[in-house]
Design a protein around this motif. Structure first.
Motif, PDB file in Angstrom:
ATOM      1  N   ARG A   9      -3.668  -3.591  -8.960  1.00  0.00           N
ATOM      2  CA  ARG A   9      -4.407  -3.068  -7.655  1.00  0.00           C
ATOM      3  C   ARG A   9      -5.552  -3.246  -7.840  1.00  0.00           C
ATOM      4  O   ARG A   9      -6.608  -3.876  -8.105  1.00  0.00           O
ATOM      5  CB  ARG A   9      -4.611  -1.421  -8.766  1.00  0.00           C
ATOM      6  CG  ARG A   9      -4.859  -0.337  -8.230  1.00  0.00           C
ATOM      7  CD  ARG A   9      -5.422   0.845  -9.324  1.00  0.00           C
ATOM      8  NE  ARG A   9      -4.472   1.671  -9.394  1.00  0.00           N
ATOM      9  CZ  ARG A   9      -3.977   2.546  -9.617  1.00  0.00           C
ATOM     10  NH1 ARG A   9      -4.483   3.458 -11.073  1.00  0.00           N
ATOM     11  NH2 ARG A   9      -2.697   3.408 -10.534  1.00  0.00           N
ATOM     12  N   GLN A  25       0.613  -7.093  -7.032  1.00  0.00           N
ATOM     13  CA  GLN A  25       1.249  -5.664  -7.313  1.00  0.00           C
ATOM     14  C   GLN A  25       0.159  -5.578  -8.468  1.00  0.00           C
ATOM     15  O   GLN A  25      -0.073  -4.780  -8.979  1.00  0.00           O
ATOM     16  CB  GLN A  25       2.517  -6.408  -8.664  1.00  0.00           C
ATOM     17  CG  GLN A  25       3.405  -6.263  -7.308  1.00  0.00           C
ATOM     18  CD  GLN A  25       3.648  -5.092  -6.119  1.00  0.00           C
ATOM     19  OE1 GLN A  25       3.271  -3.844  -7.034  1.00  0.00           O
ATOM     20  NE2 GLN A  25       4.582  -5.325  -5.246  1.00  0.00           N
ATOM     21  N   THR A  50       1.260  -1.354   0.125  1.00  0.00           N
ATOM     22  CA  THR A  50       0.322  -0.011   0.297  1.00  0.00           C
ATOM     23  C   THR A  50       1.247   0.880  -0.405  1.00  0.00           C
ATOM     24  O   THR A  50       1.584   1.598   0.879  1.00  0.00           O
ATOM     25  CB  THR A  50      -0.950  -0.169   0.930  1.00  0.00           C
ATOM     26  OG1 THR A  50      -1.709  -1.009   0.922  1.00  0.00           O
ATOM     27  CG2 THR A  50      -1.503   1.321   0.981  1.00  0.00           C
ATOM     28  N   ARG A  90      -2.666  -2.518  -3.630  1.00  0.00           N
ATOM     29  CA  ARG A  90      -1.962  -3.614  -4.279  1.00  0.00           C
ATOM     30  C   ARG A  90      -1.999  -4.648  -3.862  1.00  0.00           C
ATOM     31  O   ARG A  90      -2.049  -4.832  -2.835  1.00  0.00           O
ATOM     32  CB  ARG A  90      -0.896  -3.079  -4.580  1.00  0.00           C
ATOM     33  CG  ARG A  90      -0.281  -1.993  -5.902  1.00  0.00           C
ATOM     34  CD  ARG A  90       0.485  -1.972  -7.035  1.00  0.00           C
ATOM     35  NE  ARG A  90       0.056  -0.949  -7.482  1.00  0.00           N
ATOM     36  CZ  ARG A  90      -0.458  -0.910  -8.726  1.00  0.00           C
ATOM     37  NH1 ARG A  90      -0.069  -1.756  -9.280  1.00  0.00           N
ATOM     38  NH2 ARG A  90      -0.146   0.288  -9.630  1.00  0.00           N
ATOM     39  N   GLU A 103      -3.012   3.862  -2.807  1.00  0.00           N
ATOM     40  CA  GLU A 103      -3.827   3.166  -3.301  1.00  0.00           C
ATOM     41  C   GLU A 103      -2.658   1.342  -2.763  1.00  0.00           C
ATOM     42  O   GLU A 103      -1.974   1.631  -1.869  1.00  0.00           O
ATOM     43  CB  GLU A 103      -2.580   3.228  -5.041  1.00  0.00           C
ATOM     44  CG  GLU A 103      -2.543   2.467  -5.672  1.00  0.00           C
ATOM     45  CD  GLU A 103      -1.261   2.350  -6.854  1.00  0.00           C
ATOM     46  OE1 GLU A 103      -1.739   1.873  -8.206  1.00  0.00           O
ATOM     47  OE2 GLU A 103      -0.640   3.135  -7.032  1.00  0.00           O
ATOM     48  N   LEU A 138      -7.993   2.439  -5.833  1.00  0.00           N
ATOM     49  CA  LEU A 138      -7.104   3.815  -6.030  1.00  0.00           C
ATOM     50  C   LEU A 138      -8.113   4.818  -5.406  1.00  0.00           C
ATOM     51  O   LEU A 138      -8.590   4.927  -5.889  1.00  0.00           O
ATOM     52  CB  LEU A 138      -6.411   4.027  -7.106  1.00  0.00           C
ATOM     53  CG  LEU A 138      -5.666   5.788  -7.428  1.00  0.00           C
ATOM     54  CD1 LEU A 138      -4.787   5.505  -6.808  1.00  0.00           C
ATOM     55  CD2 LEU A 138      -5.370   5.927  -9.029  1.00  0.00           C
TER      56      LEU A 138
END
Length: 146
Positions: free
Chosen positions: A103, A101, A81, A97, A95, A106
């Motif tokens: 996402r 990795q 994060t 993840r 953000e 957001l």
């Protein structure tokens, strides 16, 4: 052979990465109102950029426009994060993840301190109990030495 064979075929992944939606300006207006609310009443708000059509280009332009402030934090809780305050105090990018990795979320949080950076009350209570136990153990072992 039909006439269709002469038509060139191009396979497209369907993702256009360099386009604009019409949502950047409304997000900026929403951000302006959220910051006014924080300044005037202390009301906090969150803008979920994934909840609307918002392209990679929109995001780049928004990040460029808001800039980057002095405060940032990186965490690893169920994946990385990143939290950072923009050049506008009280406006934060948050953000999340996953471990791969990808996402997950957001957000722009308009607040004095993002919630993810605040220690939950239960954790404070647990920390106090652990500290007291450690202090008691230290006191007990010093008494045994004497």
């Amino acid at each position: 052979m039909s006439g269709l064979d002469s038509i060139p075929v191009r396979v497209d992944d369907g993702l256009q990465k360099d386009f604009r939606t019409d949502n950047l300006a409304p997000v900026l207006r929403q951000l302006e109102q959220a910051l006014a609310d924080l300044a005037e009443t202390g009301a906090e708000s969150t803008i979920d950029l994934a909840a609307m059509p918002f392209s990679e280009r929109d995001e780049r332009e928004l990040r460029d426009l808001l800039g980057r402030g002095e405060v940032s934090a990186d965490m690893d809780a169920f994946g990385p994060t990143e939290v950072y305050e923009t050049a506008y105090s009280g406006v934060w990018f948050v953000e999340h993840r996953n471990a791969d990795q990808c996402r997950l979320t957001l957000h722009i949080e308009v607040t004095r301190m993002p919630k993810i950076l605040m220690t939950p009350q239960g954790d404070v209570v647990d920390a106090l109990a652990r500290l007291r136990a450690a202090l008691q153990q230290e006191t007990d072992s010093q008494e045994e030495v004497q």
